[in-house]
Design an enzyme around this catalytic site. Structure first.
Site, short mmCIF file in Angstrom:
data_model
loop_
_atom_site.label_atom_id
_atom_site.label_comp_id
_atom_site.label_asym_id
_atom_site.label_seq_id
_atom_site.Cartn_x
_atom_site.Cartn_y
_atom_site.Cartn_z
N HIS A 54 17.72 -11.18 -0.76
CA HIS A 54 16.27 -10.98 -0.71
C HIS A 54 15.97 -9.48 -0.79
O HIS A 54 16.31 -8.72 0.12
CB HIS A 54 15.75 -11.56 0.61
CG HIS A 54 14.27 -11.53 0.79
ND1 HIS A 54 13.43 -12.53 0.34
CD2 HIS A 54 13.49 -10.62 1.41
CE1 HIS A 54 12.18 -12.24 0.68
NE2 HIS A 54 12.19 -11.08 1.33
N ASP A 61 13.35 -6.72 -0.72
CA ASP A 61 11.97 -6.35 -0.37
C ASP A 61 11.62 -5.06 -1.09
O ASP A 61 12.24 -4.03 -0.84
CB ASP A 61 11.84 -6.16 1.14
CG ASP A 61 11.92 -7.49 1.87
OD1 ASP A 61 12.78 -7.64 2.75
OD2 ASP A 61 11.12 -8.38 1.54
N GLY A 80 6.14 -5.82 5.36
CA GLY A 80 6.55 -4.42 5.17
C GLY A 80 7.54 -3.88 6.15
O GLY A 80 8.22 -2.89 5.85
N ASP A 129 9.45 -16.10 5.64
CA ASP A 129 9.95 -14.73 5.70
C ASP A 129 9.35 -13.98 6.90
O ASP A 129 8.16 -13.73 6.95
CB ASP A 129 9.55 -14.01 4.39
CG ASP A 129 10.17 -12.64 4.27
OD1 ASP A 129 9.88 -11.96 3.28
OD2 ASP A 129 10.94 -12.24 5.17
N GLY A 130 10.25 -13.66 7.87
CA GLY A 130 9.80 -12.87 9.02
C GLY A 130 10.15 -13.54 10.33
O GLY A 130 9.72 -14.66 10.59
N GLY A 137 16.91 -11.97 8.45
CA GLY A 137 16.73 -10.51 8.54
C GLY A 137 17.28 -9.97 9.84
O GLY A 137 18.30 -10.45 10.34
C1 DX5 Z 1 9.21 -7.89 5.95
C2 DX5 Z 1 10.21 -8.43 4.97
C3 DX5 Z 1 11.23 -9.34 5.59
C4 DX5 Z 1 11.93 -8.75 6.77
C5 DX5 Z 1 12.54 -9.86 7.61
O1 DX5 Z 1 8.09 -7.45 5.24
O2 DX5 Z 1 9.54 -9.16 3.96
O3 DX5 Z 1 12.16 -9.76 4.60
O4 DX5 Z 1 12.90 -7.84 6.37
O5 DX5 Z 1 13.21 -9.28 8.65
P1 DX5 Z 1 12.97 -9.66 10.18
O6 DX5 Z 1 13.95 -10.77 10.47
O7 DX5 Z 1 13.29 -8.40 10.92
O8 DX5 Z 1 11.54 -10.10 10.36
ZN ZN Z 2 10.63 -10.20 2.42
#
Ligand code: DX5
Ligand code: ZN
Length: 235
Positions: free
Chosen positions: A36, A38, A145, A178-179, A200
């Site tokens: 993934h 970002d 973000g 996501d998150g 993440g």
């Molecule tokens: C945040 C990103 C996510 C984030 C997820 O804007 O889109 O992919 O990195 O990580 P965690 O698990 O820390 O929420």
């Molecule tokens: Zn993301």
């Protein structure tokens, strides 16, 4: 045993950058489904993450498929930078495209899986007239973000409402979440309809657990969620 009813997409912005090669090998060893990426433009979200040079360098050393999450205003500006391959996912934010349908059709022509993402405050209704044009709907369960944020709890009911809408319309759309994908929330995220979980800093890359152990622990949590959603009659 990998449970393909739910796929895992590893959020590379959360990788241990001092051990990136080691972590990429561990992701491959655990048959992670996507990397993934970002991409953050400092405008839609006041931060920056990875640019094409970092992404294309890391892509050279792995065969895992790419799952691009563009947190970028007017994202069509950068489609050509991404070296998109068939089987990759490219997701753009509903909030970032003045001409969302046109941008999604442009992505469709590039041969990738087409995704649209929505922030916690964005209603599902904004997707009503493009829902037939996407393969993936990414529901942000945190504000976009930054890693390490806490779940916006009401997004779980948004996921379930979306799952029901997709089933009503008999569409073949995967819901990506996501998150804050962590052991505590995975069962419910899957139960309400998640098909792809973005791992993440909350789980997959937690230093105290490690990638191998976390992927193993995810299997049980995912199975719990699948059992629960079957009881609700969700596919
Ligand atoms: C945040 C990103 C996510 C984030 C997820 O804007 O889109 O992919 O990195 O990580 P965690 O698990 O820390 O929420
Ligand atoms: Zn993301």
């Amino acid at each position: 045993m990998q449970n393909k009813a739910v796929e895992i997409s590893a959020s590379i912005m959360c990788i241990n950058w001092l051990e990136a090669g080691h972590d990429l090998i561990a992701l491959e060893r655990n048959n992670i489904d996507y990397l993934h990426w970002d991409i953050i433009d400092g405008s839609f979200v006041p931060d920056f993450a990875m640019g094409s040079s970092i992404i294309n360098t890391l892509k050279k050393v792995t065969n895992l498929r790419s799952d691009y999450h563009l947190m970028v205003d007017e994202p069509s500006r950068i489609f050509d930078m991404l070296n998109i391959k068939k089987g990759d996912i490219v997701t753009i934010h509903q909030e970032c495209s003045r001409h969302l349908h046109r941008d999604l059709i442009l992505l469709r022509k590039m041969g990738c899986l087409v995704g649209v993402a929505i922030c916690p405050a964005t209603p599902l209704e904004t997707l009503e007239y493009i829902i037939e044009d996407v393969d993936i709907i990414l529901v942000m369960t945190v504000n976009p973000g930054f890693k390490g944020q806490k779940l916006v709890a009401q997004t779980l009911r948004k996921i379930e409402k979306l799952k029901k809408r997709i089933m009503d319309l008999k569409l073949n759309i995967k819901i990506e979440v996501d998150g804050n994908v962590c052991p505590q929330y995975i069962p419910e995220m899957v139960s309400v309809g998640a098909d792809i979980l973005v791992g993440g800093s909350s789980g997959l890359f937690r230093k105290d657990i490690g990638i191998d152990a976390f992927v193993k622990s995810m299997e049980d949590k995912i199975l719990l969620g699948i059992e629960s959603r079957k009881l609700k009659g969700y596919s």
